[in-house]
Design an enzyme around this catalytic site. Structure first.
Site, PDB file in Angstrom:
ATOM      1  N   LEU A  21     -32.530   9.514  -0.778  1.00 27.23           N
ATOM      2  CA  LEU A  21     -31.185   9.235  -1.300  1.00 27.23           C
ATOM      3  C   LEU A  21     -31.339   8.216  -2.423  1.00 27.23           C
ATOM      4  CD1 LEU A  21     -28.009   9.126  -1.242  1.00 27.23           C
ATOM      5  CD2 LEU A  21     -28.234   7.307   0.460  1.00 27.23           C
ATOM      6  N   HIS A  37     -13.905  -8.358   0.762  1.00 27.64           N
ATOM      7  CA  HIS A  37     -15.157  -7.946   0.124  1.00 27.64           C
ATOM      8  C   HIS A  37     -16.278  -7.831   1.163  1.00 27.64           C
ATOM      9  CE1 HIS A  37     -13.288  -8.124  -3.706  1.00 27.64           C
ATOM     10  NE2 HIS A  37     -13.170  -9.438  -3.744  1.00 27.64           N
ATOM     11  N   ASP A  56     -12.456   0.420  -3.977  1.00 25.99           N
ATOM     12  CA  ASP A  56     -11.302  -0.421  -4.303  1.00 25.99           C
ATOM     13  C   ASP A  56     -10.410  -0.660  -3.079  1.00 25.99           C
ATOM     14  OD1 ASP A  56      -9.693  -1.923  -5.951  1.00 25.99           O
ATOM     15  OD2 ASP A  56      -8.571  -0.212  -6.726  1.00 25.99           O
TER      16      ASP A  56
HETATM   17  C1  IPE Z   1     -12.276  -1.016 -10.176  1.00 23.40           C
HETATM   18  O1  IPE Z   1     -11.345  -1.664  -9.405  1.00 23.40           O
HETATM   19  C2  IPE Z   1     -13.577  -1.730 -10.083  1.00 23.40           C
HETATM   20  C3  IPE Z   1     -14.215  -1.724  -8.781  1.00 23.40           C
HETATM   21  C4  IPE Z   1     -13.781  -1.189  -7.692  1.00 23.40           C
HETATM   22  C5  IPE Z   1     -15.478  -2.388  -8.748  1.00 23.40           C
HETATM   23  P1  IPE Z   1     -10.309  -2.718 -10.011  1.00 23.40           P
HETATM   24  O2  IPE Z   1      -9.551  -3.249  -8.866  1.00 23.40           O
HETATM   25  O3  IPE Z   1     -11.024  -3.704 -10.864  1.00 23.40           O
HETATM   26  O4  IPE Z   1      -9.426  -1.797 -10.948  1.00 23.40           O
HETATM   27  P2  IPE Z   1      -7.950  -1.968 -11.499  1.00 23.40           P
HETATM   28  O5  IPE Z   1      -7.857  -3.338 -12.089  1.00 23.40           O
HETATM   29  O6  IPE Z   1      -7.030  -1.794 -10.334  1.00 23.40           O
HETATM   30  O7  IPE Z   1      -7.783  -0.863 -12.498  1.00 23.40           O
HETATM   31  C1  IPE Z   2     -12.560  -3.788  -5.093  1.00 27.03           C
HETATM   32  O1  IPE Z   2     -11.519  -4.352  -4.390  1.00 27.03           O
HETATM   33  C2  IPE Z   2     -13.717  -4.729  -5.283  1.00 27.03           C
HETATM   34  C3  IPE Z   2     -13.878  -5.216  -6.648  1.00 27.03           C
HETATM   35  C4  IPE Z   2     -13.196  -4.862  -7.688  1.00 27.03           C
HETATM   36  C5  IPE Z   2     -14.930  -6.197  -6.843  1.00 27.03           C
HETATM   37  P1  IPE Z   2     -10.413  -5.251  -5.103  1.00 27.03           P
HETATM   38  O2  IPE Z   2     -10.870  -6.669  -5.042  1.00 27.03           O
HETATM   39  O3  IPE Z   2     -10.090  -4.734  -6.447  1.00 27.03           O
HETATM   40  O4  IPE Z   2      -9.204  -5.038  -4.115  1.00 27.03           O
HETATM   41  P2  IPE Z   2      -7.674  -4.890  -4.512  1.00 27.03           P
HETATM   42  O5  IPE Z   2      -7.582  -3.779  -5.507  1.00 27.03           O
HETATM   43  O6  IPE Z   2      -7.256  -6.204  -5.092  1.00 27.03           O
HETATM   44  O7  IPE Z   2      -6.990  -4.577  -3.233  1.00 27.03           O
HETATM   45 MG    MG Z   3      -8.753  -3.377  -7.124  1.00 28.45          MG
END
Ligand code: IPE
Ligand code: IPE
Ligand code: MG
Length: 241
Positions: free
Chosen positions: A132, A38, A21
């Site tokens: 792995l 990403h 995240d």
């Molecule tokens: C959780 O992150 C999902 C992934 C990292 C793939 P999110 O960014 O979707 O989670 P919330 O919305 O902050 O809980």
């Molecule tokens: C995690 O990073 C990737 C996915 C959930 C696909 P985010 O896109 O949630 O990044 P933030 O949380 O907005 O910074």
């Molecule tokens: Mg996120």
């Protein structure tokens, strides 16, 4: 206490889960589009998975796309799956060389034939390896995982294959997407959020958690080392004394 990071230390976790995240915030801080975050996050995933193999981790499960992430703009979702395609094809030869298996967990019914073609190809070409095991969770939700397992078992009972008494914690676990994987010992969430966001709900009953403010694209092997050293000093009691 032996805190050596490497394959010969039995105190090391066998299975690490990572909620990748913070990609969006990483990009925002730099005035870049979320897609750039990403892209950088995918690079971090590649580096961290290679490092995990080097230090002898057997199972790595990463959360890449949740059942709730469909709420995002279509353009962002398309960008994430375009990166997945690139990742699979760029990594194929290396995974084979390093004898690492790449698998996908989650509800695959929502993906296009093009995405399924990539997934089936890489699972077929790396599925036999054992050095792995990397599980990438896409369209994954812990609740969906549990409901799906319950439906599979309900059908088996209905068809007379098993009886109600055959439903145990073990047999239930075997119907989850992680069926071939031991429960995660350590779950890491960077980006400052202190929640699971629907990741491995059933499997994390006794996992150790490690949170950090680092955004996933900035996460390094030194950060993983810090998590491992903390983990190895925890007293896992599993309800005992
Ligand atoms: C959780 O992150 C999902 C992934 C990292 C793939 P999110 O960014 O979707 O989670 P919330 O919305 O902050 O809980
Ligand atoms: C995690 O990073 C990737 C996915 C959930 C696909 P985010 O896109 O949630 O990044 P933030 O949380 O907005 O910074
Ligand atoms: Mg996120």
């Amino acid at each position: 206490m032996d805190l050596t990071i490497g394959p010969n230390n039995p105190a090391m976790p066998k299975h690490i889960g990572i909620i990748m995240d913070g990609n969006g915030r990483w990009a925002k801080k730099r005035g870049l589009p979320r897609s750039a975050g990403h892209k950088e996050g995918a690079k971090t995933f590649k580096k961290i998975s290679e490092y995990c193999q080097k230090i002898g981790i057997k199972y790595l499960t990463v959360y890449a796309f949740s059942t709730e992430n469909w709420k995002r703009p279509e353009e962002e979702i398309e960008g994430i799956f375009a990166l997945l395609h690139i990742y699979i094809w760029n990594e194929r030869a290396r995974l084979i060389r390093d004898r690492a298996a790449l698998k996908f967990i989650g509800d695959m019914s929502r993906f296009s034939p093009a995405i399924m073609k990539d997934i089936n190809m890489i699972e077929r070409d790396t599925g036999m390896f054992d050095d792995l095991h990397i599980n990438v969770a896409i369209n994954y939700g812990g609740r969906q995982d549990i409901v799906h397992a319950a439906k599979v078992l309900a059908k088996k009972v209905k068809d007379g294959e098993i009886t109600e008494d055959d439903i145990t914690e073990e047999s239930f676990g075997r119907e989850l997407y992680t069926k071939d994987t031991p429960d995660p010992d350590l779950i890491i969430r960077p980006s400052g959020e202190l929640r699971l966001s629907n990741f491995l709900l059933y499997q994390s009953a006794y996992s150790e958690f490690w949170f950090s403010d680092i955004l996933w694209p900035d996460f390094t092997s030194d950060d993983l080392d810090r998590a491992l050293i903390d983990y190895m000093q925890r007293n896992r009691r599993f309800g005992g004394i």
